[in-house]
Design an enzyme around this catalytic site. Sequence first.
Site, PDB file in Angstrom:
ATOM      1  N   CYS A   1      -2.558  11.825   4.949  1.00 34.34           N
ATOM      2  CA  CYS A   1      -3.516  12.852   5.362  1.00 34.34           C
ATOM      3  C   CYS A   1      -3.497  12.969   6.892  1.00 34.34           C
ATOM      4  CB  CYS A   1      -4.949  12.599   4.935  1.00 34.34           C
ATOM      5  SG  CYS A   1      -5.191  12.593   3.160  1.00 34.34           S
TER       6      CYS A   1
ATOM      7  N   ARG B   1       2.337  13.503   7.194  1.00 38.55           N
ATOM      8  CA  ARG B   1       1.359  12.528   6.702  1.00 38.55           C
ATOM      9  C   ARG B   1       0.750  12.924   5.359  1.00 38.55           C
ATOM     10  NH1 ARG B   1      -0.593   9.248  11.040  1.00 38.55           N
ATOM     11  NH2 ARG B   1      -2.352   8.747   9.720  1.00 38.55           N
TER      12      ARG B   1
ATOM     13  N   TRP C   1      -2.973  14.467   1.351  1.00 40.77           N
ATOM     14  CA  TRP C   1      -2.202  13.718   0.367  1.00 40.77           C
ATOM     15  C   TRP C   1      -3.236  13.208  -0.618  1.00 40.77           C
ATOM     16  CZ3 TRP C   1      -2.010   8.768  -1.658  1.00 40.77           C
ATOM     17  CH2 TRP C   1      -0.852   8.445  -2.378  1.00 40.77           C
TER      18      TRP C   1
ATOM     19  N   ASN D   1      -9.772  11.352   6.283  1.00 35.37           N
ATOM     20  CA  ASN D   1      -8.599  10.589   5.874  1.00 35.37           C
ATOM     21  C   ASN D   1      -9.100   9.201   5.480  1.00 35.37           C
ATOM     22  OD1 ASN D   1      -6.152   9.296   5.620  1.00 35.37           O
ATOM     23  ND2 ASN D   1      -5.668   9.296   7.799  1.00 35.37           N
ATOM     24  N   GLY D   2      -8.716   8.727   4.291  1.00 34.08           N
ATOM     25  CA  GLY D   2      -9.170   7.411   3.843  1.00 34.08           C
ATOM     26  C   GLY D   2      -9.777   7.512   2.451  1.00 34.08           C
TER      27      GLY D   2
ATOM     28  N   GLU E   1      16.875  -2.070  -0.153  1.00 32.04           N
ATOM     29  CA  GLU E   1      16.540  -0.952   0.728  1.00 32.04           C
ATOM     30  C   GLU E   1      17.365   0.294   0.370  1.00 32.04           C
ATOM     31  OE1 GLU E   1      14.249  -0.149   2.546  1.00 32.04           O
ATOM     32  OE2 GLU E   1      14.984   1.326   3.973  1.00 32.04           O
TER      33      GLU E   1
ATOM     34  N   LYS F   1      15.731   3.835  -0.713  1.00 24.25           N
ATOM     35  CA  LYS F   1      16.025   5.085   0.016  1.00 24.25           C
ATOM     36  C   LYS F   1      16.480   6.163  -0.953  1.00 24.25           C
ATOM     37  CE  LYS F   1      14.529   4.612   2.894  1.00 24.25           C
ATOM     38  NZ  LYS F   1      13.790   3.713   3.747  1.00 24.25           N
TER      39      LYS F   1
ATOM     40  N   GLU G   1      13.528   7.420  -3.346  1.00 22.37           N
ATOM     41  CA  GLU G   1      12.370   8.112  -2.793  1.00 22.37           C
ATOM     42  C   GLU G   1      12.670   9.533  -2.333  1.00 22.37           C
ATOM     43  OE1 GLU G   1      10.573   6.625   0.860  1.00 22.37           O
ATOM     44  OE2 GLU G   1      12.435   5.639   1.373  1.00 22.37           O
TER      45      GLU G   1
ATOM     46  N   HIS H   1      22.413 -11.200 -15.638  1.00 23.58           N
ATOM     47  CA  HIS H   1      21.285 -11.725 -16.407  1.00 23.58           C
ATOM     48  C   HIS H   1      20.496 -10.616 -17.086  1.00 23.58           C
ATOM     49  CE1 HIS H   1      21.974 -15.782 -14.903  1.00 23.58           C
ATOM     50  NE2 HIS H   1      22.401 -15.150 -13.814  1.00 23.58           N
TER      51      HIS H   1
ATOM     52  N   LYS I   1       3.754   9.769   4.840  1.00 22.50           N
ATOM     53  CA  LYS I   1       3.981   8.664   5.772  1.00 22.50           C
ATOM     54  C   LYS I   1       2.655   7.970   6.088  1.00 22.50           C
ATOM     55  CE  LYS I   1       7.362   7.580   9.070  1.00 22.50           C
ATOM     56  NZ  LYS I   1       8.396   6.963   8.245  1.00 22.50           N
TER      57      LYS I   1
HETATM   58  C1  F6R Z   1      10.112   3.949   2.729  1.00 25.44           C
HETATM   59  C2  F6R Z   1       8.952   3.837   3.584  1.00 25.44           C
HETATM   60  C3  F6R Z   1       7.824   2.978   3.131  1.00 25.44           C
HETATM   61  C4  F6R Z   1       7.210   2.233   4.337  1.00 25.44           C
HETATM   62  C5  F6R Z   1       5.943   1.490   3.891  1.00 25.44           C
HETATM   63  C6  F6R Z   1       5.328   0.703   5.029  1.00 25.44           C
HETATM   64  O1  F6R Z   1      11.101   4.713   3.319  1.00 25.44           O
HETATM   65  O2  F6R Z   1       8.868   4.429   4.618  1.00 25.44           O
HETATM   66  O3  F6R Z   1       8.210   2.101   2.131  1.00 25.44           O
HETATM   67  O4  F6R Z   1       8.154   1.360   4.847  1.00 25.44           O
HETATM   68  O5  F6R Z   1       5.002   2.426   3.411  1.00 25.44           O
HETATM   69  O6  F6R Z   1       4.994   1.539   6.094  1.00 25.44           O
HETATM   70  P1  F6R Z   1       4.776   0.969   7.547  1.00 25.44           P
HETATM   71  O7  F6R Z   1       6.089   0.484   8.037  1.00 25.44           O
HETATM   72  O8  F6R Z   1       4.242   2.123   8.338  1.00 25.44           O
HETATM   73  O9  F6R Z   1       3.776  -0.142   7.410  1.00 25.44           O
END
Ligand code: F6R
Length: 636
Positions: free
Chosen positions: A2, A27, A82, A111-112, A509, A513, A516, A532, A631
């Site tokens: 948000c 966000r 969001w 936001n929250g 990772e 990637k 997502e 396994h 984000k």
């Molecule tokens: C994946 C991604 C998330 C963040 C996670 C932690 O690409 O961006 O998995 O890594 O939400 O976010 P931060 O690093 O901001 O604590």
Amino acid sequence: MCGIVAYVGGGRALPVLLEGLKRLEYRGYDSAGVAVTSLNEGDVGATSVCRAVGRVSVLEDRLDAGGGDGFDGHLGIAHTRWATHGKVTEANAHPHQGTAEGGANIALVHNGTIENYAALRKLLEKKGHAFTSETDTEVLAKLVAELYDPDNEHALETAVQSALREVTGAYAIAVTCDAEPFTLVAARKGSPLIVGIADGGYVVASDGSAIVSHTSRAVTLDDYQVVRLSAGPANTSGSDKAWAAPLHTTTIDNVKVTHEVTELELELEQIELGGYEHFMLKEIMEQPDSVRTCLRGRVDTRDGRIVLGGLNALSRELVRAKRFILTGQGTAYHAGLIGEYLFEDLAKVPARAVYASEFRYRNPIIEDGSVIVPISQSGETADTLAALQEAKDRGALSLGCVNVVGSTMARETDAGVYLRVGPEIGVASTKAFVGQVAVLTMLALYMGRRRVLAHSSVEDFLTHLDRVPDHIAAIVQQSDEIKQRTADVVDRENWLFLGRGYNYPVALEGALKLKEISYIHAEGMPAAEMKHGPIALIDEGMPVVFIATRGSQYDKVVSNIEEVKARGGRILAVATEGDTDIERYADAVFPVPDVPEPLQPLLTVIPLQLLSYHAAVLRGHDVDKPRNLAKSVTVE
Ligand code: F6R
């Protein structure tokens, strides 16, 4: 998660709000809305609200269609959402409103999450407030309205303080009231909020990106703080110029607090696309520079030492530390897993990576000499912040590995090392991951040198580390080749990512990637684990990505490749430059320069970032705004 932007001042609010919303869209982007308070003669204080489901551009079109009527005021609040409570609908989009006794209209963006919203809603309904949404935010708007007393000198500020004393949960809010057309009130607890001090006005936002085009002078609010901002255009306070009263900061208990004005460490060009199609691609491509900046002044190859200024005061405690807890979520957790290998291998100190969300609730044992290392791009992730707090409360020393300067995590830790990779806008984390791994590598070497490593071996590592930015520059040149290879398999819906040792977290990772942003189902795991159970998944043509660089477990990885090959899997391998043997097994090879094993993750992840980027683009997805994601996850 948000985005909030709000403005009060001498200029028109709407352009500031819309520009801010576009910058904050990463966000949250399921719906957006604005509320603007009029100063027109005969109409002073009337609040116009416009909300729309979808991106900010949909909101903009709707405002354009309405000809901008009612939206030319100098005070306004805006939000990009969001969804947490309630579906993605126009009714649930912010701003939300409440009506006070006597008729004053409150508009609020948030936001929250308000945890006790259900009980509060019942109470407010009994008092006659009619709800139009399913959100917790509307409860807060109506609560402010319920507590609004026009006889108070600063009625809105007082009502906000009173309301916030009643709620539990997390919030960053911006609030207006039509009876106070020159006043904006904002507050925070657990979600970030910054006040930009511009010429003749104030811009409030969830992060600096919505502020930096107006001013670089800013105040970062702390938890439980409320700020009252009053400003207006010429001729609204007897002055013939735009005016702004000094900002007034209190706690929610109305105790006056002094605030510190700081400079935003952000350049406009850092948050613009600069010719790239997507922020994610820009951020992958700029990694040679971002890693160089991260290492600059810290890797001293001449004297063979690591210089970490932020740790000076704590260096003795760190060297004597008995245990490290590396915590984070998602990509940051994967960086923590690499840290676990680095700390144990190079510094010979016990280290465990844990999901912050699990750590915070599991009654963790914190022994004497424990250090918690929260790892985070944003420095605002709710679970990571809570894990940090839990460990601190139990006596752990805390050491931040954070990107955003001045973020809550950076401020809440005893010491820290900033990533210095610049703002990351793409929702999928790329350069922050490599920055986190680079910082953890430096930390491991810093402690290793003081505990167990000979000067000569540190010198050797540093020489290699210093060359990493150039190596990354060479790898990103393969982007077109990686795109072609990805195109061959992009229609497959199930992928595996396998690696061993330092490259096992890289496999995790790579899978994260891919899933997502391209919505392909992918799993990452230690290569040995495949036998396994997961080997049952492998059928003709299933893409299996191996990180198969030269090192202590190379032969074992090659055996695993053969096992997959024998079952018809299609092999894509990240391998060491010049390794021609691997070509016998792999359908596609992405070479990376040869470096010591502890440094390999800094390179092996880059082809995987490019692979997932191209897969998502080839499948026609919006890479920077993937479905259901946003984000900076500031809710649990
Ligand atoms: C994946 C991604 C998330 C963040 C996670 C932690 O690409 O961006 O998995 O890594 O939400 O976010 P931060 O690093 O901001 O604590």
